[in-house]
Design a protein around this motif. Structure first.
Motif, PDB file in Angstrom:
ATOM      1  N   VAL A 218       0.804  -1.168  -0.041  1.00 51.52           N
ATOM      2  CA  VAL A 218       0.118  -0.246   0.042  1.00 51.52           C
ATOM      3  C   VAL A 218       0.993   1.278   0.079  1.00 51.52           C
ATOM      4  CG1 VAL A 218      -1.770   1.373   1.272  1.00 51.52           C
ATOM      5  CG2 VAL A 218      -1.935  -1.270   1.226  1.00 51.52           C
ATOM      6  N   ARG A 219       1.873   1.249   0.825  1.00 50.29           N
ATOM      7  CA  ARG A 219       2.676   2.369   1.014  1.00 50.29           C
ATOM      8  C   ARG A 219       3.354   2.517  -0.301  1.00 50.29           C
ATOM      9  NH1 ARG A 219       3.787   4.876   5.599  1.00 50.29           N
ATOM     10  NH2 ARG A 219       3.040   4.140   7.602  1.00 50.29           N
ATOM     11  N   GLY A 220       4.021   1.540  -1.025  1.00 48.81           N
ATOM     12  CA  GLY A 220       4.561   1.444  -2.418  1.00 48.81           C
ATOM     13  C   GLY A 220       3.666   2.341  -3.383  1.00 48.81           C
ATOM     14  N   PHE A 221       2.256   1.811  -3.321  1.00 47.41           N
ATOM     15  CA  PHE A 221       1.419   2.347  -4.340  1.00 47.41           C
ATOM     16  C   PHE A 221       1.096   3.598  -4.163  1.00 47.41           C
ATOM     17  CE2 PHE A 221      -3.150   3.684  -4.721  1.00 47.41           C
ATOM     18  CZ  PHE A 221      -3.325   3.377  -5.832  1.00 47.41           C
ATOM     19  N   LEU A 222       1.120   4.242  -2.844  1.00 41.99           N
ATOM     20  CA  LEU A 222       0.984   5.796  -2.599  1.00 41.99           C
ATOM     21  C   LEU A 222       2.065   6.656  -2.691  1.00 41.99           C
ATOM     22  CD1 LEU A 222      -1.062   5.170   1.154  1.00 41.99           C
ATOM     23  CD2 LEU A 222      -2.035   5.884  -1.191  1.00 41.99           C
ATOM     24  N   LYS A 223       3.389   6.265  -2.633  1.00 46.89           N
ATOM     25  CA  LYS A 223       4.429   6.784  -2.617  1.00 46.89           C
ATOM     26  C   LYS A 223       4.643   7.759  -4.000  1.00 46.89           C
ATOM     27  CE  LYS A 223       9.523   6.678  -1.573  1.00 46.89           C
ATOM     28  NZ  LYS A 223      10.280   5.846  -1.321  1.00 46.89           N
ATOM     29  N   GLY A 224       4.832   9.132  -3.773  1.00 49.52           N
ATOM     30  CA  GLY A 224       4.712   9.869  -5.059  1.00 49.52           C
ATOM     31  C   GLY A 224       3.470  10.032  -5.924  1.00 49.52           C
ATOM     32  N   ARG A 225       2.614   9.320  -5.584  1.00 54.54           N
ATOM     33  CA  ARG A 225       1.458   9.351  -6.366  1.00 54.54           C
ATOM     34  C   ARG A 225       0.756  10.768  -6.536  1.00 54.54           C
ATOM     35  NH1 ARG A 225      -1.081   4.902  -8.412  1.00 54.54           N
ATOM     36  NH2 ARG A 225      -2.981   5.087  -9.328  1.00 54.54           N
ATOM     37  N   ARG A 226       0.494  11.109  -7.875  1.00 52.81           N
ATOM     38  CA  ARG A 226      -0.101  12.449  -8.076  1.00 52.81           C
ATOM     39  C   ARG A 226      -1.627  12.385  -7.708  1.00 52.81           C
ATOM     40  NH1 ARG A 226       2.749  16.865  -8.187  1.00 52.81           N
ATOM     41  NH2 ARG A 226       1.606  17.702  -9.701  1.00 52.81           N
ATOM     42  N   CYS A 227      -2.310  13.284  -7.128  1.00 54.59           N
ATOM     43  CA  CYS A 227      -3.493  13.389  -6.896  1.00 54.59           C
ATOM     44  C   CYS A 227      -4.382  14.619  -7.001  1.00 54.59           C
ATOM     45  CB  CYS A 227      -3.629  12.530  -5.418  1.00 54.59           C
ATOM     46  SG  CYS A 227      -3.272  13.536  -4.128  1.00 54.59           S
ATOM     47  N   GLU A 228      -5.559  14.682  -7.047  1.00 55.23           N
ATOM     48  CA  GLU A 228      -6.251  15.927  -6.928  1.00 55.23           C
ATOM     49  C   GLU A 228      -7.188  15.890  -5.956  1.00 55.23           C
ATOM     50  OE1 GLU A 228      -6.366  18.749  -9.107  1.00 55.23           O
ATOM     51  OE2 GLU A 228      -4.753  17.786 -10.429  1.00 55.23           O
ATOM     52  N   GLN A 229      -7.707  14.630  -5.566  1.00 55.17           N
ATOM     53  CA  GLN A 229      -8.851  14.372  -4.355  1.00 55.17           C
ATOM     54  C   GLN A 229      -8.429  13.057  -3.648  1.00 55.17           C
ATOM     55  OE1 GLN A 229     -12.518  14.280  -6.060  1.00 55.17           O
ATOM     56  NE2 GLN A 229     -12.050  12.923  -7.685  1.00 55.17           N
ATOM     57  N   ASN A 230      -8.904  12.598  -2.285  1.00 51.22           N
ATOM     58  CA  ASN A 230      -8.725  11.708  -1.645  1.00 51.22           C
ATOM     59  C   ASN A 230      -8.889  10.296  -2.398  1.00 51.22           C
ATOM     60  OD1 ASN A 230      -7.990  13.320   0.487  1.00 51.22           O
ATOM     61  ND2 ASN A 230      -9.414  12.646   1.772  1.00 51.22           N
ATOM     62  N   ALA A 231      -9.865  10.135  -3.269  1.00 48.44           N
ATOM     63  CA  ALA A 231     -10.356   9.150  -4.137  1.00 48.44           C
ATOM     64  C   ALA A 231      -9.261   8.892  -4.822  1.00 48.44           C
ATOM     65  CB  ALA A 231     -11.566   9.423  -4.766  1.00 48.44           C
ATOM     66  N   ASP A 232      -8.155   9.566  -5.492  1.00 48.00           N
ATOM     67  CA  ASP A 232      -7.098   9.671  -6.366  1.00 48.00           C
ATOM     68  C   ASP A 232      -6.061   8.512  -5.517  1.00 48.00           C
ATOM     69  OD1 ASP A 232      -8.299  10.654  -8.328  1.00 48.00           O
ATOM     70  OD2 ASP A 232      -7.391  12.307  -7.715  1.00 48.00           O
ATOM     71  N   CYS A 233      -6.323   8.628  -4.111  1.00 46.57           N
ATOM     72  CA  CYS A 233      -5.262   7.872  -3.380  1.00 46.57           C
ATOM     73  C   CYS A 233      -5.730   6.648  -2.634  1.00 46.57           C
ATOM     74  CB  CYS A 233      -4.759   8.616  -1.920  1.00 46.57           C
ATOM     75  SG  CYS A 233      -4.308  10.397  -2.721  1.00 46.57           S
ATOM     76  N   THR A 234      -6.352   5.875  -3.339  1.00 48.67           N
ATOM     77  CA  THR A 234      -7.479   4.471  -2.868  1.00 48.67           C
ATOM     78  C   THR A 234      -6.652   3.381  -3.748  1.00 48.67           C
ATOM     79  OG1 THR A 234      -9.350   5.704  -2.710  1.00 48.67           O
ATOM     80  CG2 THR A 234      -9.185   3.589  -2.876  1.00 48.67           C
ATOM     81  N   TYR A 235      -6.256   2.592  -2.745  1.00 51.31           N
ATOM     82  CA  TYR A 235      -5.691   1.249  -3.211  1.00 51.31           C
ATOM     83  C   TYR A 235      -6.780   0.123  -2.803  1.00 51.31           C
ATOM     84  CZ  TYR A 235      -2.561  -2.953  -3.596  1.00 51.31           C
ATOM     85  OH  TYR A 235      -2.153  -4.118  -4.082  1.00 51.31           O
ATOM     86  N   GLY A 236      -7.226  -0.602  -3.754  1.00 49.54           N
ATOM     87  CA  GLY A 236      -8.156  -1.681  -3.692  1.00 49.54           C
ATOM     88  C   GLY A 236      -9.546  -0.931  -3.737  1.00 49.54           C
ATOM     89  N   GLN A 237     -10.459  -1.136  -2.838  1.00 47.33           N
ATOM     90  CA  GLN A 237     -11.782  -0.612  -2.754  1.00 47.33           C
ATOM     91  C   GLN A 237     -11.671   0.534  -1.817  1.00 47.33           C
ATOM     92  OE1 GLN A 237     -15.455  -2.624  -3.681  1.00 47.33           O
ATOM     93  NE2 GLN A 237     -16.332  -1.696  -1.782  1.00 47.33           N
ATOM     94  N   ASP A 238     -11.091   0.338  -0.646  1.00 45.66           N
ATOM     95  CA  ASP A 238     -11.307   1.315   0.334  1.00 45.66           C
ATOM     96  C   ASP A 238     -10.217   1.673   1.384  1.00 45.66           C
ATOM     97  OD1 ASP A 238     -11.294  -0.920   1.850  1.00 45.66           O
ATOM     98  OD2 ASP A 238     -13.380  -0.685   2.476  1.00 45.66           O
ATOM     99  N   CYS A 239      -8.832   1.295   0.839  1.00 47.93           N
ATOM    100  CA  CYS A 239      -7.655   1.978   1.614  1.00 47.93           C
ATOM    101  C   CYS A 239      -7.396   3.199   1.032  1.00 47.93           C
ATOM    102  CB  CYS A 239      -6.585   0.701   1.084  1.00 47.93           C
ATOM    103  SG  CYS A 239      -6.735  -0.731   2.290  1.00 47.93           S
ATOM    104  N   THR A 240      -7.849   4.288   1.677  1.00 49.03           N
ATOM    105  CA  THR A 240      -7.558   5.509   1.081  1.00 49.03           C
ATOM    106  C   THR A 240      -6.818   6.241   2.104  1.00 49.03           C
ATOM    107  OG1 THR A 240     -10.002   5.351   0.189  1.00 49.03           O
ATOM    108  CG2 THR A 240      -9.264   7.644   0.403  1.00 49.03           C
ATOM    109  N   ALA A 241      -5.871   7.183   1.326  1.00 46.07           N
ATOM    110  CA  ALA A 241      -5.006   7.892   2.278  1.00 46.07           C
ATOM    111  C   ALA A 241      -5.314   9.409   1.812  1.00 46.07           C
ATOM    112  CB  ALA A 241      -3.460   7.828   1.926  1.00 46.07           C
ATOM    113  N   PRO A 242      -5.001  10.473   2.628  1.00 43.04           N
ATOM    114  CA  PRO A 242      -5.424  11.742   2.389  1.00 43.04           C
ATOM    115  C   PRO A 242      -4.435  12.466   1.103  1.00 43.04           C
ATOM    116  CG  PRO A 242      -4.673  11.755   4.769  1.00 43.04           C
ATOM    117  CD  PRO A 242      -4.246  10.432   3.834  1.00 43.04           C
ATOM    118  N   CYS A 243      -5.266  13.112   0.298  1.00 40.64           N
ATOM    119  CA  CYS A 243      -4.369  13.910  -0.827  1.00 40.64           C
ATOM    120  C   CYS A 243      -3.956  15.155  -0.214  1.00 40.64           C
ATOM    121  CB  CYS A 243      -5.367  13.954  -1.960  1.00 40.64           C
ATOM    122  SG  CYS A 243      -4.616  15.067  -3.246  1.00 40.64           S
TER     123      CYS A 243
END
Length: 343
Positions: free
Chosen positions: A237-262
């Protein structure tokens, strides 16, 4: 090994029911990583990957152990317990029990470890909340069959789910659900599983889709995690989120509901998942446990579940508060069913 029924409609998920040594089993092979495939259409199935290309001829036993240790570190984090897991994998690889691992045996176990679910089965086997791994051959593996593959004892077929209103879902679930004390026992097992994957022996794991269809139980009403494909390691999950570009929290979602803040200023995902496993599980257990709960318990149970559902995944809140809420809930349920036939 007898193959009976195909249980998957997806070409990348080969799952069958079957018989092996006179018992019902589930047979799985070459399963693509579902979280990536289901939720990220841009990730193309890796047809170009040759499963049995490693280790290469001439690799020594020490080199293979080093390969395994580095692989586990990259997937589970640098845990002190990984050396023991390497030894377990080596023992498992020696299929013919001759005390040596041949090149074919090494290639087979390496191919299996590339499958996320197989790696999780090995990592989470200790408390028996996952299916028992019974055998393997090449990149095929066999697990025990879990008799009840839904929290409520019955799963509504997918084609009916969208047609029925939520009230109908609730009535069907309540109608087929086990008696309340049995549900309490299953819930305690689910809470123990959450405890096990929060800073467990082999690191932390996230449940990335908490739904009744991903959790079940056996004939003794012991909780079993049915679908490990919806569980991910913290490193993944951390590998997926690292450096990931986003506009909103939904862009930071791994799987269905592992969501990080944008982070709106930096337009990058932060590294911490907002909602911890425990809060998701309590959301799942709310209807499950409150329906038919003993009257003297209901108010306190409702209060504790509500507190639990508001838990945050932020590190500052996690450690003590998380454990306290979890233990209070387990104790409340256990007190009610201990010293009865249901315990």
């Amino acid at each position: 090994l007898i193959f009976q029924h195909c249980l998957s409609s997806s070409p990348t998920q080969q799952v069958y029911s079957g018989l092996w040594r006179g018992r019902e089993v589930i047979i799985k092979c070459s399963i693509e990583e579902a979280l990536k495939a289901d939720n990220h259409p841009d990730s193309v199935p890796r047809r170009d990957v040759v499963l049995f290309d490693k280790p290469t001829r001439g690799t020594s036993m020490d080199e293979f152990k080093e390969m395994l240790l580095n692989f586990l570190k990259s997937n589970l984090g640098d845990q002190p317990s990984l050396a023991a897991l390497v030894s377990r994998i080596i023992a498992m690889a020696d299929v013919n029990r001759d005390g040596k691992v041949s090149l074919a045996e090494a290639k087979s176990i390496w191919a299996l470890l590339q499958l996320n679910e197989f790696l999780l089965l090995l990592s989470l086997h200790e408390k028996e909340h996952t299916s028992k791994l019974l055998g393997h051959c090449g990149d095929l593996y066999v697990t025990e069959k879990i008799p009840h593959t839904s929290l409520y004892g019955v799963a509504i077929p997918p084609f009916l789910q969208s047609l029925l209103p939520s009230v109908a879902h609730q009535i069907i679930h309540q109608w087929f659900a086990p008696a309340w004390p049995r549900r309490a026992k299953i819930a305690i097992g689910l809470l123990e599983f959450v405890e096990e994957i929060f800073h467990g022996t082999y690191g932390s794991f996230y449940i990335c889709e908490a739904s009744p269809g991903n959790v079940g139980y056996n004939d003794k009403y012991d909780f079993k995690m049915v679908n490990l494909r919806k569980v991910a390691t913290e490193m993944t999950v951390r590998g997926f989120l690292k450096g990931r570009r986003c506009e909103q929290n939904a862009d930071c979602t791994y799987g269905q509901d592992c969501t990080a803040p944008c982070d709106k200023l930096l337009k990058q995902c932060k590294g911490e998942v907002v909602q911890p496993n425990l809060a998701k599980v309590c959301g799942l257990l709310q209807d499950y446990l409150l329906y038919g709960a003993p009257l003297e318990l209901k108010e306190d149970l409702q209060k504790q579940l509500r507190t639990c559902m508001t838990l945050s995944g932020l590190a500052s809140q996690m450690e003590v508060h998380h454990s306290l809420v979890l233990n209070n809930l387990k104790t409340l349920l256990w007190k009610k069913i201990s010293n009865t036939k249901y315990s």
